[in-house]
Write a protein that holds these residues in place. Structure first.
Motif, PDB file in Angstrom:
ATOM      1  N   ALA A  59       0.852  -1.184   0.082  1.00 48.03           N
ATOM      2  CA  ALA A  59      -0.109   0.016   0.026  1.00 48.03           C
ATOM      3  C   ALA A  59       0.756   1.325  -0.048  1.00 48.03           C
ATOM      4  CB  ALA A  59      -1.143   0.020   1.062  1.00 48.03           C
ATOM      5  N   ASP A  60       2.110   1.188   0.340  1.00 44.71           N
ATOM      6  CA  ASP A  60       3.143   2.335   0.515  1.00 44.71           C
ATOM      7  C   ASP A  60       3.429   2.668  -1.121  1.00 44.71           C
ATOM      8  OD1 ASP A  60       3.272   2.262   3.103  1.00 44.71           O
ATOM      9  OD2 ASP A  60       5.511   1.732   2.942  1.00 44.71           O
ATOM     10  N   PHE A  61       3.244   1.638  -2.218  1.00 44.17           N
ATOM     11  CA  PHE A  61       3.690   2.033  -3.247  1.00 44.17           C
ATOM     12  C   PHE A  61       2.650   2.357  -4.521  1.00 44.17           C
ATOM     13  CE2 PHE A  61       7.048  -0.676  -1.439  1.00 44.17           C
ATOM     14  CZ  PHE A  61       8.185   0.085  -1.927  1.00 44.17           C
ATOM     15  N   GLY A  76       7.853   4.371  -3.300  1.00 39.11           N
ATOM     16  CA  GLY A  76       7.307   3.911  -2.038  1.00 39.11           C
ATOM     17  C   GLY A  76       7.131   5.503  -1.534  1.00 39.11           C
ATOM     18  N   LEU A  77       6.169   5.598  -0.719  1.00 38.39           N
ATOM     19  CA  LEU A  77       5.694   6.943   0.253  1.00 38.39           C
ATOM     20  C   LEU A  77       5.294   6.447   1.691  1.00 38.39           C
ATOM     21  CD1 LEU A  77       5.176   9.735   0.597  1.00 38.39           C
ATOM     22  CD2 LEU A  77       3.129   9.599  -0.289  1.00 38.39           C
ATOM     23  N   ARG A 114       5.071  13.237  -9.783  1.00 43.82           N
ATOM     24  CA  ARG A 114       3.838  13.785  -9.774  1.00 43.82           C
ATOM     25  C   ARG A 114       2.616  13.255  -8.822  1.00 43.82           C
ATOM     26  NH1 ARG A 114       5.011  14.918 -14.965  1.00 43.82           N
ATOM     27  NH2 ARG A 114       3.495  13.447 -15.741  1.00 43.82           N
ATOM     28  N   ALA A 115       2.620  12.039  -9.131  1.00 38.22           N
ATOM     29  CA  ALA A 115       1.469  10.925  -8.246  1.00 38.22           C
ATOM     30  C   ALA A 115       1.951  10.881  -6.930  1.00 38.22           C
ATOM     31  CB  ALA A 115       1.484   9.766  -9.083  1.00 38.22           C
ATOM     32  N   VAL A 116       3.060  10.809  -6.550  1.00 36.48           N
ATOM     33  CA  VAL A 116       3.418  10.732  -5.313  1.00 36.48           C
ATOM     34  C   VAL A 116       3.486  12.135  -4.318  1.00 36.48           C
ATOM     35  CG1 VAL A 116       5.857  11.163  -4.853  1.00 36.48           C
ATOM     36  CG2 VAL A 116       5.063   9.423  -3.613  1.00 36.48           C
ATOM     37  N   LEU A 117       3.549  13.181  -5.363  1.00 35.91           N
ATOM     38  CA  LEU A 117       3.242  14.551  -4.551  1.00 35.91           C
ATOM     39  C   LEU A 117       1.899  14.734  -4.182  1.00 35.91           C
ATOM     40  CD1 LEU A 117       5.669  16.760  -6.641  1.00 35.91           C
ATOM     41  CD2 LEU A 117       5.978  16.172  -4.259  1.00 35.91           C
ATOM     42  N   ALA A 118       1.013  14.224  -5.146  1.00 33.60           N
ATOM     43  CA  ALA A 118      -0.363  14.340  -4.964  1.00 33.60           C
ATOM     44  C   ALA A 118      -0.951  13.674  -3.938  1.00 33.60           C
ATOM     45  CB  ALA A 118      -1.363  13.932  -6.345  1.00 33.60           C
ATOM     46  N   ALA A 119      -0.131  12.437  -3.894  1.00 31.64           N
ATOM     47  CA  ALA A 119      -0.497  11.574  -2.454  1.00 31.64           C
ATOM     48  C   ALA A 119      -0.157  12.088  -1.215  1.00 31.64           C
ATOM     49  CB  ALA A 119      -0.154  10.150  -2.819  1.00 31.64           C
ATOM     50  N   GLN A 123      -2.592  13.205   1.825  1.00 24.04           N
ATOM     51  CA  GLN A 123      -2.418  12.714   3.162  1.00 24.04           C
ATOM     52  C   GLN A 123      -2.126  13.750   4.438  1.00 24.04           C
ATOM     53  OE1 GLN A 123       0.631   9.292   3.473  1.00 24.04           O
ATOM     54  NE2 GLN A 123      -0.083   8.688   1.407  1.00 24.04           N
ATOM     55  N   GLY A 124      -2.195  14.930   3.706  1.00 22.49           N
ATOM     56  CA  GLY A 124      -1.870  16.219   4.557  1.00 22.49           C
ATOM     57  C   GLY A 124      -0.362  16.044   5.257  1.00 22.49           C
ATOM     58  N   LEU A 125       0.617  15.614   4.427  1.00 26.44           N
ATOM     59  CA  LEU A 125       2.009  15.514   4.793  1.00 26.44           C
ATOM     60  C   LEU A 125       2.656  17.051   4.867  1.00 26.44           C
ATOM     61  CD1 LEU A 125       3.009  12.348   3.479  1.00 26.44           C
ATOM     62  CD2 LEU A 125       2.371  12.815   5.644  1.00 26.44           C
ATOM     63  N   GLY A 126       3.425  17.523   5.625  1.00 24.08           N
ATOM     64  CA  GLY A 126       3.912  18.760   5.563  1.00 24.08           C
ATOM     65  C   GLY A 126       5.293  18.897   4.814  1.00 24.08           C
ATOM     66  N   ALA A 127       5.966  17.932   4.579  1.00 24.03           N
ATOM     67  CA  ALA A 127       7.161  17.828   3.883  1.00 24.03           C
ATOM     68  C   ALA A 127       7.567  16.371   3.255  1.00 24.03           C
ATOM     69  CB  ALA A 127       8.256  18.110   4.787  1.00 24.03           C
ATOM     70  N   LEU A 128       8.230  16.422   2.402  1.00 24.01           N
ATOM     71  CA  LEU A 128       8.954  14.851   1.906  1.00 24.01           C
ATOM     72  C   LEU A 128      10.201  14.948   1.887  1.00 24.01           C
ATOM     73  CD1 LEU A 128       6.611  14.246  -1.442  1.00 24.01           C
ATOM     74  CD2 LEU A 128       6.335  13.253   0.908  1.00 24.01           C
TER      75      LEU A 128
END
Length: 173
Positions: A59-61, A76-77, A114-119, A123-128
């Motif tokens: 599910a991370d991928f 993965g995210l 782009r897809a991982v940035l959208a995800a 998810q409301g993440l503040g940083a990657l």
């Protein structure tokens, strides 16, 4: 009434149909994820992960899937608690990002990023954060910047292998 014969759109202006679609990985993709990652593990760009780990964290991928069902790339995210002093909340870690050799340069990596940035936004993440043993050019083009491990999520930063000399990059969301 004036009629005109339609002219074909010149090839340079035609938009090709996407060669792949991006979706969330499933447990049954685990062996394909491991196979896709294997050349990058051999080169030292990725850490080796057993098929069971890919299955447990499917599910991370996000995967780029070609029309024939073959995986063209994956990323993965995973959400982590942000580092103390980083404003609290959660930060994401982008990991195991790879694109099949024959697909490199075709936009698969950009589509996955782009897809991982959208995800991450969803998810409301503040940083990657990510770590790369390469130049990180794609990440830099998408606004990532060099940072230090002390600003990264502590649990992830502690797992980094200092012998790999990975470059740590971050992007505020």
């Amino acid at each position: 009434m004036i009629t005109a014969t339609p002219r074909p759109v010149p090839q340079s202006h035609a938009r090709p149909a996407p060669a792949h679609s991006v979706r969330t990985a499933r447990r049954e993709d685990a062996a394909a994820l491991a196979a896709l990652s294997r050349p990058f593990v051999r080169s030292g760009a990725l850490r080796e992960r057993p098929v069971s780990l890919y299955a447990a964290h499917a599910a991370d991928f996000l995967v780029a899937e070609a029309a024939d069902g073959a995986l063209a790339g994956c990323v993965g995210l995973r959400a982590h608690r942000a580092a103390p002093g980083a404003g609290g909340g959660s930060a994401g870690v982008v990991y195991n990002f790879c694109v099949a050799g024959q697909q490199q340069g075709s936009g698969v990596g950009a589509g996955l990023l782009r897809a991982v940035l959208a995800a991450a936004h969803t998810q409301g993440l503040g940083a990657l954060f990510t770590a790369t043993t390469g130049g990180g050019g794609l990440f830099l083009r998408y606004g990532f910047a060099p940072t230090t491990a002390r600003l990264a999520p502590p649990s992830w930063a502690a797992s980094l292998d200092p012998d790999r000399n990975a470059r740590i990059l971050t992007k505020s969301l």
